[in-house]
Design an enzyme around this catalytic site. Sequence first.
Site, mmCIF file in Angstrom:
data_model
loop_
_atom_site.group_PDB
_atom_site.id
_atom_site.type_symbol
_atom_site.label_atom_id
_atom_site.label_comp_id
_atom_site.label_asym_id
_atom_site.label_seq_id
_atom_site.Cartn_x
_atom_site.Cartn_y
_atom_site.Cartn_z
ATOM 1 N N GLY A 110 0.320 -1.353 -0.011
ATOM 2 C CA GLY A 110 -0.091 0.065 0.335
ATOM 3 C C GLY A 110 0.591 1.437 -0.697
ATOM 4 O O GLY A 110 0.153 2.336 -0.290
ATOM 5 N N LYS A 113 2.316 2.916 -2.171
ATOM 6 C CA LYS A 113 2.305 3.248 -3.490
ATOM 7 C C LYS A 113 0.446 3.989 -3.618
ATOM 8 O O LYS A 113 0.686 5.247 -4.675
ATOM 9 C CB LYS A 113 2.963 3.002 -4.887
ATOM 10 C CG LYS A 113 4.722 2.881 -4.587
ATOM 11 C CD LYS A 113 5.026 2.463 -6.339
ATOM 12 C CE LYS A 113 6.315 2.250 -6.346
ATOM 13 N NZ LYS A 113 6.898 1.427 -5.315
ATOM 14 N N ARG A 120 -2.212 -11.073 -0.057
ATOM 15 C CA ARG A 120 -1.826 -9.816 0.641
ATOM 16 C C ARG A 120 -3.356 -8.296 0.734
ATOM 17 O O ARG A 120 -2.179 -7.522 1.201
ATOM 18 C CB ARG A 120 -0.746 -9.502 -0.790
ATOM 19 C CG ARG A 120 0.527 -10.433 -0.385
ATOM 20 C CD ARG A 120 1.705 -9.862 -1.497
ATOM 21 N NE ARG A 120 2.519 -8.818 -0.987
ATOM 22 C CZ ARG A 120 3.352 -8.275 -1.810
ATOM 23 N NH1 ARG A 120 3.047 -8.050 -2.959
ATOM 24 N NH2 ARG A 120 3.481 -7.159 -1.105
ATOM 25 N N ASP A 124 -6.740 -10.634 -11.126
ATOM 26 C CA ASP A 124 -5.749 -10.487 -11.567
ATOM 27 C C ASP A 124 -5.946 -9.618 -13.118
ATOM 28 O O ASP A 124 -7.379 -9.053 -13.055
ATOM 29 C CB ASP A 124 -5.379 -12.097 -12.586
ATOM 30 C CG ASP A 124 -4.596 -12.203 -13.683
ATOM 31 O OD1 ASP A 124 -4.938 -11.958 -14.881
ATOM 32 O OD2 ASP A 124 -3.583 -13.356 -13.365
ATOM 33 N N ARG A 170 6.791 -11.802 -17.586
ATOM 34 C CA ARG A 170 5.649 -11.667 -16.926
ATOM 35 C C ARG A 170 5.131 -10.168 -16.976
ATOM 36 O O ARG A 170 4.274 -9.901 -17.021
ATOM 37 C CB ARG A 170 5.908 -11.880 -15.484
ATOM 38 C CG ARG A 170 4.493 -11.608 -14.855
ATOM 39 C CD ARG A 170 4.872 -12.093 -13.180
ATOM 40 N NE ARG A 170 5.462 -13.351 -12.861
ATOM 41 C CZ ARG A 170 6.703 -13.404 -12.204
ATOM 42 N NH1 ARG A 170 7.047 -12.693 -11.715
ATOM 43 N NH2 ARG A 170 6.752 -14.594 -12.085
ATOM 44 N N CYS A 214 12.186 -2.712 -8.781
ATOM 45 C CA CYS A 214 12.638 -2.386 -8.166
ATOM 46 C C CYS A 214 14.184 -3.557 -8.423
ATOM 47 O O CYS A 214 14.414 -3.865 -7.825
ATOM 48 C CB CYS A 214 12.886 -2.798 -6.867
ATOM 49 S SG CYS A 214 12.030 -4.426 -6.713
#
Length: 462
Positions: free
Chosen positions: A115, A117, A140, A162, A209, A232
Amino acid sequence: MDTPSFPPHFLEQLNAEPGFDKQNFVDAHQSGASITSIRINPFKPSGIKTDKQVPWCADGYYLNTRPSFTFDPSFHAGAYYVQEASSMFIDHILKTIRPEKEDPIKVLDLCAAPGGKSTLLNSALQSTDLLVANEIIKTRVPILTDNLSRWGTTNTIVTNNDPRDFTSLKGFFDVVLVDAPCSGSGMFRKDPAAMNEWSEGNVNLCHQRQERILADIYPAINEDGYLIYSTCSYSHQENEDILDWLCAEFSMESIRIPIYKEWGIVETESPLQKAWGYRFYPGKVLGEGLFAACLRKKESTGGVSNYKNNAHQKLAAAELDIVRGYVNEPDDFYYFKVSDDWLAINREHKESLNMLHRQLYIKKSGVRIGKLAGRDLIPDHELALSLAINKDAVLSTPLNKEQAIQYLRRDNIDITINAKGWSLMEYEGLALGWAKLLPNRINNYYPKEIRIMTQQASPPTP
């Protein structure tokens, strides 16, 4: 200190990346320096003392030392979020692409948990804007919901879907943030164990992905809408190569984001399409590894028709009047029920909520107010933390720090009771949650699943 055990060939590959300084990079990882940064919640004024500002985010600050945030009641009240400084650059991107006083926008954070961002985006939005925070992994979702509830705003919807589930929402969002799952090399300094899990094979899998996720979400972006992409990772395959693919596959337009030289951010261009990207290297910036970019969609992929829900819930007027009494500026909200729970969301988002409800699995909408028992409201924890609460309608009990920690542990609170009924338990003017005051005791209603479990002594707050 010994040189970190980088994966084989990792540094050699990075040597070819724009702006990479091997010695500076190694020194930054070898130093063992720990950089702690927080982002202030602009909607919840607090007395938090901060040190040095994060240059690309007005609400972001570095701390000289890292306190135990677990034992700071202000953290639990949502006065600030502990966030890595580099990732706050998303705030700068959003404010660059959206001038002030524009029409309301709808924003999607596609891979949102935990959470950080999402609360960052939410801080830059108005109540007339809508934020949808989606998390793909079901386990999550609770932490994402908790963090957005702490932030206190009511213009948010949390979903658990999704990316392909958004395909039918053609042209629905004006801005989509994809903080994509990646190989994680940008976190090597923060989490040295991640070096053992990194591999070139995983980089390639992540690239595939990322392409799938972006292809699935592309139709949901409005014509002239924006895609903010971040990872990242330092790997070219997950960063500049993805930009080349987006520009070639979808004819997206690269947006150049203004930066200052003293920030230490490295501006790059993708090799084929010359799309702008922004690299963050530890040692050059006060933060961890990050890549970010922004692109604009230049075509229409259709639209989703407005959905008018003609089968509105029949809400008892007497009950609605009771519920509205707990809400500040009650006419600004649309009220609805889920089972026995009353909820409210900014009135502007009523039709969007109905439309999303038809397409997505929704976990949180606006603010959950509570349940009615006769003419009494059993208030929900979300209402306690919400900016929408009418504080004139409820009791408030101020707590000192020791009492606040007792409350957050669900321990007995050492306090004299001078009233009875439901009461907001507050620390330095910030609501923590509910308790029911009785003549001879206090029933603590802080949620069990988020209570403080450790018995560590309380350190200084930031």
